[in-house]
Design a protein around this motif. Structure first.
Motif, PDB file in Angstrom:
ATOM      1  N   HIS A 279       0.810  -1.184  -0.097  1.00 32.18           N
ATOM      2  CA  HIS A 279      -0.041  -0.024  -0.050  1.00 32.18           C
ATOM      3  C   HIS A 279       0.729   1.367   0.009  1.00 32.18           C
ATOM      4  CE1 HIS A 279      -3.875  -1.636   0.737  1.00 32.18           C
ATOM      5  NE2 HIS A 279      -3.312  -2.500   1.562  1.00 32.18           N
TER       6      HIS A 279
ATOM      7  N   MET B   9      -0.203   4.752   1.087  1.00 31.97           N
ATOM      8  CA  MET B   9      -1.385   5.742   1.514  1.00 31.97           C
ATOM      9  C   MET B   9      -0.776   6.634   2.329  1.00 31.97           C
ATOM     10  SD  MET B   9      -4.211   3.345   3.309  1.00 31.97           S
ATOM     11  CE  MET B   9      -6.046   3.775   3.463  1.00 31.97           C
TER      12      MET B   9
ATOM     13  N   GLU C  97       0.364  -0.485  -4.467  1.00 36.85           N
ATOM     14  CA  GLU C  97      -1.142  -0.367  -4.510  1.00 36.85           C
ATOM     15  C   GLU C  97      -1.387   1.174  -4.079  1.00 36.85           C
ATOM     16  OE1 GLU C  97      -3.729  -2.855  -2.215  1.00 36.85           O
ATOM     17  OE2 GLU C  97      -5.437  -2.263  -3.333  1.00 36.85           O
TER      18      GLU C  97
ATOM     19  N   TYR D 219      -3.576   4.612  -3.071  1.00 39.66           N
ATOM     20  CA  TYR D 219      -4.688   4.796  -2.537  1.00 39.66           C
ATOM     21  C   TYR D 219      -5.227   6.147  -3.154  1.00 39.66           C
ATOM     22  CZ  TYR D 219      -8.498   5.049   0.828  1.00 39.66           C
ATOM     23  OH  TYR D 219      -9.837   5.453   1.240  1.00 39.66           O
ATOM     24  N   MET D 220      -6.161   6.326  -3.473  1.00 42.27           N
ATOM     25  CA  MET D 220      -6.723   7.499  -4.211  1.00 42.27           C
ATOM     26  C   MET D 220      -6.951   8.482  -2.970  1.00 42.27           C
ATOM     27  SD  MET D 220      -9.102   7.842  -7.130  1.00 42.27           S
ATOM     28  CE  MET D 220      -8.076   7.473  -8.856  1.00 42.27           C
ATOM     29  N   ASP D 221      -6.012   9.256  -2.504  1.00 38.17           N
ATOM     30  CA  ASP D 221      -6.182  10.254  -1.445  1.00 38.17           C
ATOM     31  C   ASP D 221      -5.627  11.550  -1.744  1.00 38.17           C
ATOM     32  OD1 ASP D 221      -3.701   9.797  -1.020  1.00 38.17           O
ATOM     33  OD2 ASP D 221      -3.798   8.551   0.783  1.00 38.17           O
TER      34      ASP D 221
ATOM     35  N   GLU E  64      -6.426   2.165  -5.437  1.00 38.81           N
ATOM     36  CA  GLU E  64      -7.635   1.686  -4.943  1.00 38.81           C
ATOM     37  C   GLU E  64      -8.163   3.027  -4.450  1.00 38.81           C
ATOM     38  OE1 GLU E  64      -7.442  -0.519  -1.534  1.00 38.81           O
ATOM     39  OE2 GLU E  64      -5.541   0.444  -1.059  1.00 38.81           O
TER      40      GLU E  64
ATOM     41  N   SER F 177     -11.436   4.570  -1.709  1.00 41.10           N
ATOM     42  CA  SER F 177     -12.293   4.331  -0.420  1.00 41.10           C
ATOM     43  C   SER F 177     -13.255   3.255  -0.741  1.00 41.10           C
ATOM     44  CB  SER F 177     -12.845   5.348   0.104  1.00 41.10           C
ATOM     45  OG  SER F 177     -14.069   5.479   0.935  1.00 41.10           O
ATOM     46  N   TYR F 178     -13.726   2.370   0.015  1.00 43.93           N
ATOM     47  CA  TYR F 178     -14.676   1.415  -0.258  1.00 43.93           C
ATOM     48  C   TYR F 178     -16.060   1.896  -0.326  1.00 43.93           C
ATOM     49  CZ  TYR F 178     -11.232  -2.242   0.148  1.00 43.93           C
ATOM     50  OH  TYR F 178      -9.942  -2.985  -0.137  1.00 43.93           O
TER      51      TYR F 178
ATOM     52  N   LYS G 206     -17.072   7.128  -3.546  1.00 46.28           N
ATOM     53  CA  LYS G 206     -16.370   7.384  -4.522  1.00 46.28           C
ATOM     54  C   LYS G 206     -15.460   8.781  -4.383  1.00 46.28           C
ATOM     55  CE  LYS G 206     -16.524   7.238  -9.541  1.00 46.28           C
ATOM     56  NZ  LYS G 206     -17.621   7.115 -10.574  1.00 46.28           N
ATOM     57  N   PRO G 207     -14.346   8.950  -4.463  1.00 45.82           N
ATOM     58  CA  PRO G 207     -13.642  10.452  -4.274  1.00 45.82           C
ATOM     59  C   PRO G 207     -14.285  11.088  -5.226  1.00 45.82           C
ATOM     60  CG  PRO G 207     -12.025   8.586  -4.435  1.00 45.82           C
ATOM     61  CD  PRO G 207     -13.458   7.844  -4.774  1.00 45.82           C
TER      62      PRO G 207
ATOM     63  N   HIS H  56      -9.443  -4.682  -7.421  1.00 42.40           N
ATOM     64  CA  HIS H  56     -10.665  -5.173  -6.723  1.00 42.40           C
ATOM     65  C   HIS H  56     -11.874  -4.463  -7.031  1.00 42.40           C
ATOM     66  CE1 HIS H  56      -9.435  -3.163  -3.520  1.00 42.40           C
ATOM     67  NE2 HIS H  56      -8.335  -3.810  -3.055  1.00 42.40           N
TER      68      HIS H  56
ATOM     69  N   ARG I  24     -15.087  -4.598  -4.733  1.00 47.49           N
ATOM     70  CA  ARG I  24     -15.297  -4.576  -3.319  1.00 47.49           C
ATOM     71  C   ARG I  24     -15.751  -3.052  -3.149  1.00 47.49           C
ATOM     72  NH1 ARG I  24     -10.626  -6.377   0.115  1.00 47.49           N
ATOM     73  NH2 ARG I  24     -12.050  -5.798   1.640  1.00 47.49           N
TER      74      ARG I  24
ATOM     75  N   GLU J 143     -11.166   5.927   8.196  1.00 47.02           N
ATOM     76  CA  GLU J 143     -11.078   5.973   6.873  1.00 47.02           C
ATOM     77  C   GLU J 143     -11.935   6.780   5.998  1.00 47.02           C
ATOM     78  OE1 GLU J 143     -10.258   4.719   3.671  1.00 47.02           O
ATOM     79  OE2 GLU J 143     -12.084   4.274   2.859  1.00 47.02           O
TER      80      GLU J 143
ATOM     81  N   ARG K  87     -10.518  10.242   5.974  1.00 47.62           N
ATOM     82  CA  ARG K  87      -9.346  10.499   5.141  1.00 47.62           C
ATOM     83  C   ARG K  87     -10.063  10.598   3.703  1.00 47.62           C
ATOM     84  NH1 ARG K  87      -7.189   5.770   7.293  1.00 47.62           N
ATOM     85  NH2 ARG K  87      -5.592   6.836   8.783  1.00 47.62           N
ATOM     86  N   HIS K  88     -11.184  10.101   3.757  1.00 47.30           N
ATOM     87  CA  HIS K  88     -11.942  10.180   2.372  1.00 47.30           C
ATOM     88  C   HIS K  88     -12.293  11.791   2.234  1.00 47.30           C
ATOM     89  CE1 HIS K  88     -14.340   9.474  -0.862  1.00 47.30           C
ATOM     90  NE2 HIS K  88     -15.447  10.095  -0.540  1.00 47.30           N
TER      91      HIS K  88
ATOM     92  N   ARG L  36     -10.815  14.091   3.950  1.00 49.88           N
ATOM     93  CA  ARG L  36      -9.554  15.121   3.845  1.00 49.88           C
ATOM     94  C   ARG L  36      -9.401  15.175   2.254  1.00 49.88           C
ATOM     95  NH1 ARG L  36      -4.897  12.454   6.662  1.00 49.88           N
ATOM     96  NH2 ARG L  36      -4.589  11.357   4.668  1.00 49.88           N
ATOM     97  N   SER L  37      -9.334  14.074   1.510  1.00 49.67           N
ATOM     98  CA  SER L  37      -8.906  14.012   0.213  1.00 49.67           C
ATOM     99  C   SER L  37      -9.895  14.919  -0.762  1.00 49.67           C
ATOM    100  CB  SER L  37      -9.284  12.393  -0.420  1.00 49.67           C
ATOM    101  OG  SER L  37      -8.562  11.737   0.400  1.00 49.67           O
ATOM    102  N   ASN L  38     -11.272  14.851  -0.276  1.00 49.62           N
ATOM    103  CA  ASN L  38     -12.311  15.447  -0.948  1.00 49.62           C
ATOM    104  C   ASN L  38     -12.133  16.955  -0.634  1.00 49.62           C
ATOM    105  OD1 ASN L  38     -13.481  13.326  -2.488  1.00 49.62           O
ATOM    106  ND2 ASN L  38     -15.119  13.334  -0.811  1.00 49.62           N
TER     107      ASN L  38
ATOM    108  N   GLN M 270      -9.276  18.545  -0.139  1.00 48.74           N
ATOM    109  CA  GLN M 270      -8.115  19.287  -0.961  1.00 48.74           C
ATOM    110  C   GLN M 270      -8.563  19.239  -2.412  1.00 48.74           C
ATOM    111  OE1 GLN M 270      -5.742  16.342  -2.962  1.00 48.74           O
ATOM    112  NE2 GLN M 270      -3.880  17.329  -2.185  1.00 48.74           N
TER     113      GLN M 270
ATOM    114  N   TYR N 111     -18.166  -4.281   6.083  1.00 48.69           N
ATOM    115  CA  TYR N 111     -17.135  -3.569   5.994  1.00 48.69           C
ATOM    116  C   TYR N 111     -16.298  -3.939   6.805  1.00 48.69           C
ATOM    117  CZ  TYR N 111     -13.678   0.181   4.742  1.00 48.69           C
ATOM    118  OH  TYR N 111     -12.660   0.864   4.668  1.00 48.69           O
TER     119      TYR N 111
ATOM    120  N   TYR O 195      -8.849  -2.830   6.681  1.00 54.85           N
ATOM    121  CA  TYR O 195      -8.969  -1.665   7.562  1.00 54.85           C
ATOM    122  C   TYR O 195      -9.629  -1.814   8.785  1.00 54.85           C
ATOM    123  CZ  TYR O 195      -7.765   0.422   3.347  1.00 54.85           C
ATOM    124  OH  TYR O 195      -7.123   0.824   2.020  1.00 54.85           O
TER     125      TYR O 195
END
Lengths: 247, 769
Positions: A63, A65, A101, A103-105, A128, A130-131, A134-135, A156, A159, B555, B558-559, B561-563, B565, B758, B763
């Motif tokens: 990973h 990340m 891999e 991570y899309m952050d 990949e 977040s599950y 969607k970002p 994946h 998932r 997590e 984190r998501h 935070r990404s958004n 940005q 989940y 995670y």
């Protein structure tokens, strides 16, 4: 009654796989670098397990990340070198390579625009998201991967829970030029019912480009054996033009 | 970058899917209704009594005259029967009363088997004779084969008396009280513990009577009775069929019976007269020793004889005429009156009667198809009444004629008597007596002849209807259809359950998921925070993101935070403002955890509590709230003093400080902006936890100053109208860079769940720790 007449039907399951998977493109085998193998001992154990499954080459993908697994290409390569030599000593004949891999952050753009990017087979960028959601910047990030000259390979896709309308959403991703890597264990329900349904959908649609073991620990190696005896394993080769063995 | 795209929703498909999913979500409510309705319908079906049907069949004879005159029925063939009339007759109260003369359904015995009360009728092990106390429901408890307990529970009788009775009695012993008199007779061994009985005062019919034909125009009618007691159904249908056959004979012989009774009456009188005249004659003969009468007197006597015999005829006829006239006046059914003995050869009466009868029959036929107001019927009515008055007139004439004849005869007789009186007394007297006797005898024999004629008519009349099949004892119940009732119950439960669920969904005003938000507004959803830590106390001194760095919650931040940005519009320090509509939507929790995730990315972060009315920020980090923002703005403290370092690197906070009397003014003051500008020099992320804008609009001005505005909505808590209000607010205020975070999203199962299962990956903080 002539039972022999019917026997081939029953025996079909035991016929050895017509096609074999030589190359694995997704695993977490490098010791203590992410949530995969915890130490060198476990790494060797997992490698032996994969060798027994019939793999000839593994491209392991730790990973990357932000703030959780702050791996760098250099660090990964260093760790790989240690693993390769240790494996040789342990008598493992597997060819071992490493990619990552991603991570899309918020750190993703910086990573892929860096000079040193870890790619599978020198061209596929495994990533990949977040599950659960969607970002917002997903499309922009995919554009950025393409702009950097790489082939985006989504890890994946079965998932991600935010994918609800399978047909439209997967087709949309494909149209953006994204390759799909499906986890073999998804077909056995290892990641839940929903992931299994989505994996079977992708198989039926022939949308799968790569198959991955996504091995983190021993249990996942064991479940891979079960998948290999299933009929769906053969169907994977029949329905999809898999790229694993081209690497 | 925070562009607001028009909402594109594929209305039809998504709506149906969403509805189905929402309904599926409440499947247990539907199941509950199905179970409830199934139980209710099963209960209902179980206690619904069995209904048995006994069927007898009768053959309906044809009225020869009736069909011969009726062209329509001739066209339909000989077998045509006016079935509607016969069916109505079978169902009539008249026939039911006739049938009830032969069957007695007054006694009702009940017992309870498998919680279900059944009526025993004749299979009851005892019988009750009652002379008083009809209609009272008695309970009978068996004690042994000698004794029983009779029990009536506080029954209010129609007379107003309350009957409360509980006594032990012997069988076959007469129980006599003020309100009832009865005797219970044991027929056999009594198997059950408890019985109930009611005796009716009057005979009444039971069950539902049905009359059908197998084929249209068939002359065979099926009579059925449906009753809860099979034997009673059988007995009643047989009694009905018998009564139906019998009533037809009775109608036909009514005329003969009437005539017979009249003749018998006359005969009685005559025989009395004969006796008297015979004994008179004998006595006279003994007394006067007369052996023969003289020849002279004989001719006179013979003449007188014939006159008197004529007179007798006239008198008889007069009486008959009067009787006929009386009946004519009284009776409605003139057509059935006999004109026997009164008709004259030259009289038109018999012809008139014939016409009248025809007219009445014709009217009857017409009345089956038309009302009284139909011209043909009216014409007939007029004809009938004309005929009636003609008959009455001619009868009057006949009476008058007869009277004149009588007077003439009386005159002639008196003349002869005068002659006769001149004869020797004895001879005259004797012949007088003898003549009277002979005359009576003649009359008697005439009447006897007529009587036997009438009797022959009566005896020779047979019913045109006859019984074909007697009913058999039904063994299986025809009703109720228990399976269908239960199936209907299940279906009703299902339909009702779905209706209730649809109602629940329609009445639900809470925001549930991301789709609800995207349906109302087009603001970007920056994050979905899963549900964690129900207990408010457990938040104190804890920050979830730090507690569980690899959890689904971390997590999700984190998501976020990404958004964030992604939506930031310029480089450098970012000021992020968090607000919500009301309290309890998770503003402070998200501020703190957002701060935490920022600090984990090594961004120098400060979280500031602007919600001075509700200062809880410092509690999350176990820090004091001695001095804070309010002191800083008031100038009582400087920036360095109010910044508190948390035990985590890169994360500082400024607590609210003492609650000021004017929090709104403080937040809106220029000093506030100066503070923020100063903080931008030190920190990369400045997170403002502001009061809910649904309650106070303190932060309204600040929203224009900051880089990103986050509006927090809590799933299953915030109402949809909150977002509507936010849209209105934004429309007026033009809030820049506004996004939504949905907090407290629960784990959902099924295809559309976000967090189902989940954490079966890597995670999950529990698995790999």
């Amino acid at each position: 009654m002539n039972l022999k007449k019917y026997l081939p039907v029953f025996r079909q399951k035991n016929i050895p796989p017509l096609a074999e998977l030589w190359v694995d493109v997704h695993s977490h085998l490098l010791p203590a670098i992410d949530d995969g193998a915890r130490d060198m001992e476990e790494s060797i154990l997992l490698l032996q397990g994969l060798e027994a499954l019939g793999y000839k080459k593994v491209i392991t993908t730790p990973h990357i990340m932000a703030d959780t697994y702050c791996n760098t290409p250099a660090g990964i390569r260093a760790s790989l070198a240690t693993l390769v030599s240790t494996a040789k000593e342990a008598g493992i004949k597997l060819e071992i390579e490493a990619a990552a891999e991603y991570y899309m952050d918020d750190g993703f753009l910086a990573q892929i625009n860096a000079e040193d990017v870890l790619l599978i087979g020198g061209e596929y960028l495994l990533f990949e998201t977040s599950y659960m959601a969607k970002p917002l910047q997903f499309d922009a990030m995919v554009q950025a991967i393409l702009a950097a000259g790489h082939k985006p390979l989504l890890a994946h896709p079965e998932r991600y829970r935010y994918i609800q309308d399978l047909k439209t959403e997967y087709r949309g991703l494909k149209e953006k030029g994204i390759y799909f890597q499906v986890n073999l264990n998804s077909f056995g329900g290892h990641y839940g019912k929903e992931a299994k349904i989505k994996a079977n959908f992708l198989n039926k649609q022939g949308m799968i480009d790569f198959l991955g073991s996504d091995v983190h620990h021993k249990r996942q190696v064991e479940t891979l054996w079960k998948i290999k005896t299933k009929r769906v394993y053969q169907r994977l080769f029949e329905n999809n033009s898999l790229l694993n063995n081209t690497l | 970058m925070m562009d607001r795209k028009p909402v594109e929703v594929e209305e039809d498909e998504i709506d149906i899917k969403k509805w189905l999913y929402n309904i599926y979500h409440y499947k247990y409510i539907i199941l509950l209704f199905v179970v409830l309705f199934t139980l209710a319908s099963s209960y209902y079906a179980y206690f619904l009594p069995n209904v048995y049907r006994a069927t007898a069949s009768v053959k309906v004879g044809l009225d020869e005259d009736a069909y011969a005159k009726d062209v329509v029925s001739m066209a339909m063939g000989k077998g045509a029967v006016n079935s509607a009339t016969e069916k109505d007759l079978i169902k009539s109260r008249y026939l039911s009363e006739l049938a009830l003369q032969n069957v007695d359904f007054r006694q009702h015995y009940y017992t309870t088997i498998n919680f279900k009360e059944i009526e025993l009728y004749k299979s009851a092990p005892f019988e009750v004779n009652m002379t008083k106390g009809y209609g009272i429901s008695f309970e009978l408890f068996t004690i042994d084969h000698e004794q029983y307990r009779l029990y009536v529970d506080d029954l209010i009788l129609p007379s107003g008396i309350v009957l409360d009775y509980d006594q032990v009695h012997h069988y076959d012993e007469e129980v006599k009280t003020d309100t009832f008199t009865l005797k219970v007779m044991r027929k056999e061994k009594i198997p059950q513990k408890q019985y109930r009985f009611v005796i009716d005062e009057k005979r009444r019919s039971f069950g539902h009577v049905i009359a059908t034909q197998n084929i249209e125009n068939s002359t065979i009618l099926q009579l059925s009775v449906e009753d809860t007691v099979p034997l009673r159904a059988q007995e009643y249908v047989n009694a009905l069929a018998e009564a139906y056959v019998k009533q037809n004979v009775e109608n036909k012989t009514r005329e003969a019976v009437q005539r017979l009774s009249f003749i018998e009456n006359q005969l009685q009188n005559i025989s009395k007269s004969i006796k008297i005249s015979a004994s008179n004659l004998e006595a006279f003969r003994k007394e006067s020793k007369i052996v023969d009468v003289e020849h002279i007197s004989e001719t006179v006597a013979t003449r007188l004889d014939s006159y008197e015999s004529d007179l007798m005829d006239v008198l008889l006829k007069e009486e008959m005429l009067n009787s006929f006239y009386r009946q004519l006046k009284e009776s409605k059914h003139i057509e059935t009156l006999s004109i026997e003995g009164i008709e004259d050869k030259e009289s038109v009466l018999s012809e008139l009667m014939q016409k009248l009868q025809n007219a009445v029959v014709e009217r009857k036929e017409l009345r089956e198809d038309y009302t009284n107001l139909h011209p043909l019927v009216m014409k007939l009515n007029r004809k009938i009444s004309q005929l009636k008055s003609s008959i009455i007139n001619s009868t009057k004439n006949l009476i008058a004629n007869n009277k004149r004849k009588k007077e003439l005869l009386i005159k002639s007789i008196e003349k002869q008597r005068e002659t006769f009186n001149t004869l020797p007394e004895n001879a005259r007297k004797y012949s007088q007596l003898e003549r009277k006797f002979k005359m009576n005898e003649e009359l008697s024999s005439y009447l006897m002849k007529r009587k036997s004629e009438a009797e022959m008519i009566k005896a020779s009349t047979v019913s045109k209807n006859r019984m074909l099949d007697r009913a058999l004892l039904p063994h299986t119940a025809v009703k109720p259809k228990r399976e269908s009732i239960v199936i209907i119950g299940v279906l009703l439960g299902f339909v009702f359950g779905i209706l209730v669920v649809i109602l629940i969904i329609l009445l639900d005003t809470k925001i549930k998921d991301e789709n609800d938000i995207s349906q109302i507004t087009s603001y970007p959803v920056l994050g979905l925070i899963p549900h964690f830590d129900n207990d408010e106390e457990s938040w104190k001194g804890k920050v979830k993101v730090f507690e569980a760095v690899k959890s689904a919650v971390a997590e999700s931040f984190r998501h976020l935070r990404s958004n964030l940005q992604f939506v930031q519009k310029k480089e450098g320090s970012q000021v992020i403002l968090l607000t919500s509509t009301v309290g309890q939507e998770g503003k402070t929790t998200i501020s703190v955890n957002l701060g935490a995730i920022m600090s984990l990315a090594k961004k120098r972060t400060v979280v500031i509590n602007l919600d001075m009315r509700k200062p809880t920020l410092h509690e999350r980090f176990d820090l004091p709230n001695q001095i804070g923002l309010s002191e800083l703005i008031n100038g009582r403290a400087n920036l360095k003093d109010v910044i508190q370092n948390t035990r985590y690197p890169y994360l500082d906070i400024i607590s609210s400080g003492a609650i000021p009397p004017n929090p709104s003014e403080l937040i809106q003051s220029d000093t506030m902006y100066e503070i923020l500008d100063a903080l931008k020099q030190e920190y990369e992320m400045i997170i403002l936890d502001t009061p809910p804008i649904g309650l106070v609009t303190d932060a309204k001005e600040l929203m224009h100053y900051v880089d990103i505005n986050i509006y927090i909505v809590r799933a299953e808590y915030s109402k949809k109208e909150f977002l509507e209000n936010l849209k209105k607010f934004d429309h007026i205020e033009k809030i820049p860079n506004l996004g939504i975070v949905l907090n407290d999203v629960k784990r959902k199962k099924g295809h559309y769940g976000y967090y189902a299962g989940y954490g079966d990956g890597y995670y999950d903080e529990k698995k790999r720790k």
